[in-house]
Scaffold this motif. Structure first.
Motif, PDB file in Angstrom:
ATOM      1  N   PHE A  93       0.840  -1.201   0.000  1.00 11.44           N
ATOM      2  CA  PHE A  93       0.000   0.000   0.000  1.00 11.44           C
ATOM      3  C   PHE A  93       0.873   1.248   0.000  1.00 11.44           C
ATOM      4  N   VAL A 309      -3.140  -0.321   8.161  1.00  8.05           N
ATOM      5  CA  VAL A 309      -2.597  -1.448   7.402  1.00  8.05           C
ATOM      6  C   VAL A 309      -2.127  -2.552   8.344  1.00  8.05           C
ATOM      7  N   GLN A 314      -7.508  -1.334   4.860  1.00 10.74           N
ATOM      8  CA  GLN A 314      -6.971  -0.497   3.793  1.00 10.74           C
ATOM      9  C   GLN A 314      -6.717   0.901   4.336  1.00 10.74           C
ATOM     10  N   TRP A 318      -5.483   5.744   0.138  1.00 12.69           N
ATOM     11  CA  TRP A 318      -4.722   4.765  -0.637  1.00 12.69           C
ATOM     12  C   TRP A 318      -4.583   5.287  -2.068  1.00 12.69           C
ATOM     13  N   LYS A 321      -4.055   2.097  -5.848  1.00 11.30           N
ATOM     14  CA  LYS A 321      -5.065   1.036  -5.717  1.00 11.30           C
ATOM     15  C   LYS A 321      -4.931  -0.044  -6.794  1.00 11.30           C
TER      16      LYS A 321
END
Length: 322
Positions: A93, A309, A314, A318, A321
């Motif tokens: 991420f 995270v 999530q 973010w 993606k």
């Protein structure tokens, strides 16, 4: 349970107690990696699960030095210093912090740069200190009555800049932003126009766009050439939005009036950057975002993204993606 490590690349804050308090329940240790330290071997030794970064480049080599990396969070908005595609390919991420409240600080800094350039404050200060007195013909100051502000990019910061310029007597705000809905522009009282039209009309052009392949040098030599000789450029966003050489040449040639620059393509700025020697140009060191309040908010929001995270959620913001 073995403690996990969060690496901080290019640490620049006085302390990291804020991050530690947010992550207190997740048994992590925070490990700053000094700017003079080579990132790859340092990260290989730390094996972090998370990276917090300011301006340092996080490319594929840096990412691959961290086999257990789960998340990279940028202290701030722009993520052009992170290899988003490579992070995505590894399922890592990448998040940013677009809402830490710095629109107040950044907009204030933009106005301060404008006023300093418009009123020639640094040059007046220097001349008085040298024993000189009186405004000569070389210090002409253009009239800004019923001025026109041009915004390249218009999110929260741009709207706050518009509000403050209206208080200074600017009667029109032109916006070039393909992502701003027509209804939002109407509600904000701004006029959406093509960028070339904005460059030809605006008295002050203030940049508030992210740096992408599409926006790099969005203010190039051609568009600078469309500007009025009384125009001022203000950049508190990303240095790469402006062709610095073209802007410096226009300033030296007197084709535009002045510039207020807080961000540069290379940071720290190189001593041979032409904008450092351009007339009626005010510079600062990527400080528009800063206040004691904004630092605490930024650190807290960045740590919350790491925490999400590590909790198998999530991140809220973010950006890469899949």
């Amino acid at each position: 349970m073995t403690s996990q490590t969060i690496a901080i690349l290019e640490p620049g804050y006085a302390a990291y107690d804020t991050e530690a308090s947010v992550l207190a329940k997740q048994d992590v240790q925070i490990a700053p990696v000094a700017p003079e330290t080579e990132a790859v071997p340092a990260l290989q030794a730390l094996d972090p699960v998370g990276i917090l970064v300011r301006e340092r480049t996080v490319d594929a080599t840096v990412i691959d030095a961290c086999p257990n990396l789960k998340v990279i969070v940028r202290y701030g908005v722009g993520v052009d210093n992170v290899d988003l595609e490579h992070a995505r390919s590894r399922g890592i991420f990448v998040a940013n912090v677009p809402d830490y409240g710095a629109e107040i600080e950044v907009s204030e800094h933009a106005v301060a740069l404008y006023l300093s350039v418009q009123r020639r404050i640094p040059s007046r200060d220097a001349e008085v200190r040298r024993g000189e007195w009186g405004i000569g013909q070389s210090a002409v100051i253009p009239n800004r009555e019923n001025g026109v502000l041009g915004l390249i990019g218009c999110g929260k910061i741009g709207l706050e800049v518009a509000r403050k310029f209206r208080a200074l007597g600017f009667t029109r705000v032109l916006v070039s932003d393909p992502y701003m809905p027509q209804e939002a522009a109407r509600m904000a009282g701004v006029e959406q126009v093509q960028l070339d039209e904005l460059c030809g009309i605006a008295d002050v052009i203030s940049l508030h766009a992210p740096l992408t392949s599409e926006t790099r040098h969005i203010l190039n030599a051609e568009r600078i050439g469309m500007m009025k000789p009384t125009s001022i450029v203000v950049n508190v966003s990303r240095g790469g939005l402006v062709d610095e050489t073209a802007l410096a040449e226009a300033l030296h040639d007197g084709r535009i009036f002045g510039a207020g620059i807080d961000v540069f393509e290379q940071e720290p700025v190189s001593r041979d950057n032409p904008l450092l020697y351009a007339p009626n140009t005010i510079v600062s060191d990527h400080a528009a975002w800063y206040s004691e309040r904004s630092v605490v908010m930024l650190q807290r929001c960045a740590a919350r993204e790491i925490s999400k995270v590590l909790s198998d959620e999530q991140p809220e913001h973010w950006v890469n993606k899949w």
